[in-house]
Scaffold this motif. Structure first.
Motif, PDB file in Angstrom:
ATOM      1  N   ALA A 152      -1.193 -33.486 -34.020  1.00 40.99           N
ATOM      2  CA  ALA A 152      -2.072 -32.450 -33.439  1.00 40.99           C
ATOM      3  C   ALA A 152      -2.463 -31.387 -34.395  1.00 40.99           C
ATOM      4  CB  ALA A 152      -1.239 -31.747 -32.404  1.00 40.99           C
ATOM      5  N   LEU A 153      -1.560 -30.761 -35.254  1.00 39.90           N
ATOM      6  CA  LEU A 153      -2.005 -29.834 -36.305  1.00 39.90           C
ATOM      7  C   LEU A 153      -3.063 -30.571 -37.252  1.00 39.90           C
ATOM      8  CD1 LEU A 153      -1.258 -26.753 -37.096  1.00 39.90           C
ATOM      9  CD2 LEU A 153       0.510 -27.986 -38.573  1.00 39.90           C
ATOM     10  N   ARG A 154      -2.959 -31.845 -37.672  1.00 37.49           N
ATOM     11  CA  ARG A 154      -3.691 -32.045 -38.580  1.00 37.49           C
ATOM     12  C   ARG A 154      -5.204 -32.256 -37.788  1.00 37.49           C
ATOM     13  NH1 ARG A 154       0.074 -36.144 -40.848  1.00 37.49           N
ATOM     14  NH2 ARG A 154      -0.339 -37.247 -39.170  1.00 37.49           N
ATOM     15  N   SER A 155      -5.284 -32.699 -36.629  1.00 37.00           N
ATOM     16  CA  SER A 155      -6.706 -32.717 -36.049  1.00 37.00           C
ATOM     17  C   SER A 155      -7.122 -31.012 -35.707  1.00 37.00           C
ATOM     18  CB  SER A 155      -6.636 -33.120 -34.456  1.00 37.00           C
ATOM     19  OG  SER A 155      -6.154 -34.568 -34.595  1.00 37.00           O
ATOM     20  N   PHE A 156      -6.138 -30.092 -35.600  1.00 37.34           N
ATOM     21  CA  PHE A 156      -6.861 -28.885 -35.405  1.00 37.34           C
ATOM     22  C   PHE A 156      -7.389 -28.293 -36.724  1.00 37.34           C
ATOM     23  CE2 PHE A 156      -5.602 -24.399 -35.675  1.00 37.34           C
ATOM     24  CZ  PHE A 156      -6.271 -23.920 -34.732  1.00 37.34           C
ATOM     25  N   SER A 157      -6.551 -28.398 -37.881  1.00 38.82           N
ATOM     26  CA  SER A 157      -7.010 -28.102 -39.077  1.00 38.82           C
ATOM     27  C   SER A 157      -6.355 -28.957 -39.921  1.00 38.82           C
ATOM     28  CB  SER A 157      -6.175 -26.654 -39.530  1.00 38.82           C
ATOM     29  OG  SER A 157      -6.696 -26.167 -40.701  1.00 38.82           O
ATOM     30  N   PRO A 158      -7.163 -29.819 -40.724  1.00 37.72           N
ATOM     31  CA  PRO A 158      -6.498 -30.828 -41.659  1.00 37.72           C
ATOM     32  C   PRO A 158      -5.977 -30.326 -42.845  1.00 37.72           C
ATOM     33  CG  PRO A 158      -8.821 -31.402 -41.039  1.00 37.72           C
ATOM     34  CD  PRO A 158      -8.610 -30.105 -40.329  1.00 37.72           C
ATOM     35  N   ALA A 159      -5.993 -29.159 -43.219  1.00 36.38           N
ATOM     36  CA  ALA A 159      -5.587 -28.552 -44.343  1.00 36.38           C
ATOM     37  C   ALA A 159      -4.005 -28.257 -44.176  1.00 36.38           C
ATOM     38  CB  ALA A 159      -6.493 -27.389 -44.917  1.00 36.38           C
ATOM     39  N   MET A 160      -3.752 -27.731 -42.681  1.00 35.87           N
ATOM     40  CA  MET A 160      -2.466 -27.303 -42.454  1.00 35.87           C
ATOM     41  C   MET A 160      -1.540 -28.475 -42.504  1.00 35.87           C
ATOM     42  SD  MET A 160      -3.049 -24.645 -39.437  1.00 35.87           S
ATOM     43  CE  MET A 160      -1.612 -23.732 -39.755  1.00 35.87           C
ATOM     44  N   ARG A 161      -0.434 -28.083 -42.815  1.00 35.92           N
ATOM     45  CA  ARG A 161       0.757 -29.089 -43.099  1.00 35.92           C
ATOM     46  C   ARG A 161       2.184 -28.486 -42.494  1.00 35.92           C
ATOM     47  NH1 ARG A 161      -2.561 -32.226 -43.364  1.00 35.92           N
ATOM     48  NH2 ARG A 161      -3.178 -33.550 -44.965  1.00 35.92           N
ATOM     49  N   LEU A 162       3.074 -29.365 -42.099  1.00 37.79           N
ATOM     50  CA  LEU A 162       4.110 -28.777 -41.662  1.00 37.79           C
ATOM     51  C   LEU A 162       5.118 -28.638 -42.785  1.00 37.79           C
ATOM     52  CD1 LEU A 162       5.030 -30.967 -38.363  1.00 37.79           C
ATOM     53  CD2 LEU A 162       4.188 -28.694 -38.463  1.00 37.79           C
ATOM     54  N   PRO A 163       6.165 -27.663 -42.545  1.00 40.72           N
ATOM     55  CA  PRO A 163       7.120 -27.575 -43.619  1.00 40.72           C
ATOM     56  C   PRO A 163       7.973 -29.007 -43.946  1.00 40.72           C
ATOM     57  CG  PRO A 163       7.564 -25.864 -42.001  1.00 40.72           C
ATOM     58  CD  PRO A 163       6.344 -26.913 -41.386  1.00 40.72           C
ATOM     59  N   PRO A 164       8.606 -29.014 -45.027  1.00 43.40           N
ATOM     60  CA  PRO A 164       9.473 -30.405 -45.160  1.00 43.40           C
ATOM     61  C   PRO A 164      10.305 -30.818 -44.372  1.00 43.40           C
ATOM     62  CG  PRO A 164      10.107 -28.483 -46.714  1.00 43.40           C
ATOM     63  CD  PRO A 164       8.833 -27.993 -45.966  1.00 43.40           C
ATOM     64  N   ALA A 165      10.925 -31.774 -44.297  1.00 48.41           N
ATOM     65  CA  ALA A 165      11.771 -32.375 -43.284  1.00 48.41           C
ATOM     66  C   ALA A 165      12.984 -31.753 -43.117  1.00 48.41           C
ATOM     67  CB  ALA A 165      12.047 -34.056 -43.747  1.00 48.41           C
ATOM     68  N   ASP A 166      13.543 -31.155 -44.223  1.00 41.17           N
ATOM     69  CA  ASP A 166      14.899 -30.489 -44.332  1.00 41.17           C
ATOM     70  C   ASP A 166      14.861 -29.283 -43.347  1.00 41.17           C
ATOM     71  OD1 ASP A 166      13.260 -28.990 -46.080  1.00 41.17           O
ATOM     72  OD2 ASP A 166      15.106 -28.629 -47.415  1.00 41.17           O
ATOM     73  N   VAL A 167      13.678 -28.696 -42.948  1.00 37.17           N
ATOM     74  CA  VAL A 167      13.535 -27.419 -42.163  1.00 37.17           C
ATOM     75  C   VAL A 167      13.752 -28.192 -40.520  1.00 37.17           C
ATOM     76  CG1 VAL A 167      11.984 -25.696 -41.274  1.00 37.17           C
ATOM     77  CG2 VAL A 167      12.059 -26.363 -43.458  1.00 37.17           C
ATOM     78  N   GLU A 206      13.347 -27.110 -34.585  1.00 37.13           N
ATOM     79  CA  GLU A 206      12.844 -25.979 -33.683  1.00 37.13           C
ATOM     80  C   GLU A 206      12.186 -24.985 -34.462  1.00 37.13           C
ATOM     81  OE1 GLU A 206      17.592 -26.213 -34.188  1.00 37.13           O
ATOM     82  OE2 GLU A 206      15.878 -27.550 -33.988  1.00 37.13           O
ATOM     83  N   ASP A 207      12.731 -24.837 -35.733  1.00 34.20           N
ATOM     84  CA  ASP A 207      12.116 -23.773 -36.580  1.00 34.20           C
ATOM     85  C   ASP A 207      10.599 -24.158 -36.879  1.00 34.20           C
ATOM     86  OD1 ASP A 207      14.638 -22.515 -36.435  1.00 34.20           O
ATOM     87  OD2 ASP A 207      15.248 -23.171 -38.559  1.00 34.20           O
ATOM     88  N   VAL A 208      10.352 -25.304 -37.064  1.00 31.72           N
ATOM     89  CA  VAL A 208       9.189 -25.854 -37.310  1.00 31.72           C
ATOM     90  C   VAL A 208       8.164 -25.332 -36.072  1.00 31.72           C
ATOM     91  CG1 VAL A 208       7.644 -27.776 -37.729  1.00 31.72           C
ATOM     92  CG2 VAL A 208       9.662 -27.444 -38.973  1.00 31.72           C
ATOM     93  N   VAL A 209       8.760 -25.821 -34.992  1.00 31.89           N
ATOM     94  CA  VAL A 209       8.200 -25.539 -33.569  1.00 31.89           C
ATOM     95  C   VAL A 209       7.666 -23.985 -33.549  1.00 31.89           C
ATOM     96  CG1 VAL A 209       8.131 -25.680 -31.176  1.00 31.89           C
ATOM     97  CG2 VAL A 209       8.464 -27.391 -32.409  1.00 31.89           C
ATOM     98  N   ASP A 210       8.674 -23.294 -33.623  1.00 37.78           N
ATOM     99  CA  ASP A 210       8.615 -21.646 -33.792  1.00 37.78           C
ATOM    100  C   ASP A 210       7.691 -21.504 -34.679  1.00 37.78           C
ATOM    101  OD1 ASP A 210      10.153 -21.584 -31.687  1.00 37.78           O
ATOM    102  OD2 ASP A 210      11.805 -20.860 -32.339  1.00 37.78           O
ATOM    103  N   GLY A 211       7.644 -21.778 -36.046  1.00 32.90           N
ATOM    104  CA  GLY A 211       7.016 -21.373 -37.227  1.00 32.90           C
ATOM    105  C   GLY A 211       5.377 -21.553 -36.853  1.00 32.90           C
ATOM    106  N   VAL A 212       5.180 -22.703 -36.452  1.00 28.31           N
ATOM    107  CA  VAL A 212       3.790 -23.025 -36.099  1.00 28.31           C
ATOM    108  C   VAL A 212       3.281 -22.273 -35.009  1.00 28.31           C
ATOM    109  CG1 VAL A 212       2.265 -24.887 -35.365  1.00 28.31           C
ATOM    110  CG2 VAL A 212       3.940 -25.509 -37.022  1.00 28.31           C
ATOM    111  N   SER A 213       4.253 -22.240 -33.889  1.00 29.62           N
ATOM    112  CA  SER A 213       3.607 -21.272 -32.789  1.00 29.62           C
ATOM    113  C   SER A 213       3.180 -19.649 -33.177  1.00 29.62           C
ATOM    114  CB  SER A 213       4.994 -21.076 -31.848  1.00 29.62           C
ATOM    115  OG  SER A 213       5.244 -22.137 -31.107  1.00 29.62           O
ATOM    116  N   ALA A 214       3.909 -19.233 -34.337  1.00 24.22           N
ATOM    117  CA  ALA A 214       3.701 -18.052 -34.794  1.00 24.22           C
ATOM    118  C   ALA A 214       2.546 -17.547 -35.444  1.00 24.22           C
ATOM    119  CB  ALA A 214       4.970 -17.462 -35.597  1.00 24.22           C
ATOM    120  N   VAL A 215       2.075 -18.908 -36.205  1.00 25.14           N
ATOM    121  CA  VAL A 215       1.031 -18.801 -37.290  1.00 25.14           C
ATOM    122  C   VAL A 215      -0.293 -19.264 -37.031  1.00 25.14           C
ATOM    123  CG1 VAL A 215       2.718 -18.631 -39.197  1.00 25.14           C
ATOM    124  CG2 VAL A 215       1.614 -20.656 -38.744  1.00 25.14           C
TER     125      VAL A 215
END
Length: 191
Positions: free
Chosen positions: A129-144, A147-156
């Motif tokens: 969904a993030l790639r469709s929304f903004s192709p340049a945005m990427r999620l943090p690495p797999a070691d994050v 739940e922290d990824v979900v909250d981080g994306v929610s915040a930014v």
């Protein structure tokens, strides 16, 4: 168990657990709030006003933050960084000080082991969904943590304050991810 905390109602400034929120404190009543918090336990409860203006009614759910970094200026202003600790719900308010106080109950979000596969799948859906929304945005690495990824994306991601508030109020990271994916899908640019 409830606790009394200083409340900082600030439109558009939503803190999520495990994330940080930098703030410049300049208004006299909030300078007093920051000073009091620093003298006590360094905690401030961030919450959204419903209709703008910090004297308006508040949403029910916010996030407790602990003042981590602090720069106290000579004129009484502060630059602080709040570290998100935990969601809370307001039980009652106290108008005995210049700034608002509230009796709150903590709303911990615990991801059970049985929920981990669902949350991992939600993370993969969020990445698409993030790639469709903004192709340049990427999620943090797999070691994050997921739940922290979900909250981080929610915040930014750029969302209206009411939408971000809805994400904060979600019943845990799986529901938050589902709602966030919906917001991103509505705003996505077709590839």
């Amino acid at each position: 168990m409830s606790q009394k905390l200083s409340i900082f109602p600030l439109t558009g400034a939503i803190l999520f657990p495990q994330l940080q929120l930098p703030l410049h404190i300049f208004e006299p009543r909030y300078r007093a709030m920051a000073s009091d918090a620093l003298a006590r336990d360094r905690r401030i409860a961030m919450i959204q006003p419903r209709r703008g203006g910090d004297d308006s009614p508040l949403y029910d759910v916010g996030c407790i933050g602990r003042i981590g970094e602090v720069e106290a200026m000579d004129d009484g202003r502060y630059n602080i960084v709040l570290d998100g600790l935990m969601k809370f719900r307001i039980l009652s308010e106290d108008a005995s000080r210049a700034y608002r106080l509230a009796e709150v109950e903590a709303l911990p979000e615990v991801v059970e082991g049985s929920e981990r596969p669902v949350l991992a799948q939600s993370r993969r859906q969020l990445e698409r969904a993030l790639r469709s929304f903004s192709p340049a945005m990427r999620l943090p690495p797999a070691d994050v943590a997921d739940e922290d990824v979900v909250d981080g994306v929610s915040a930014v991601v750029p969302l209206a304050p009411a939408d971000r508030q809805e994400l904060l109020e979600a019943d845990g990271p799986i529901e938050r991810a589902t709602r966030l994916i919906g917001f991103l899908a509505k705003a996505a640019v077709p590839l």
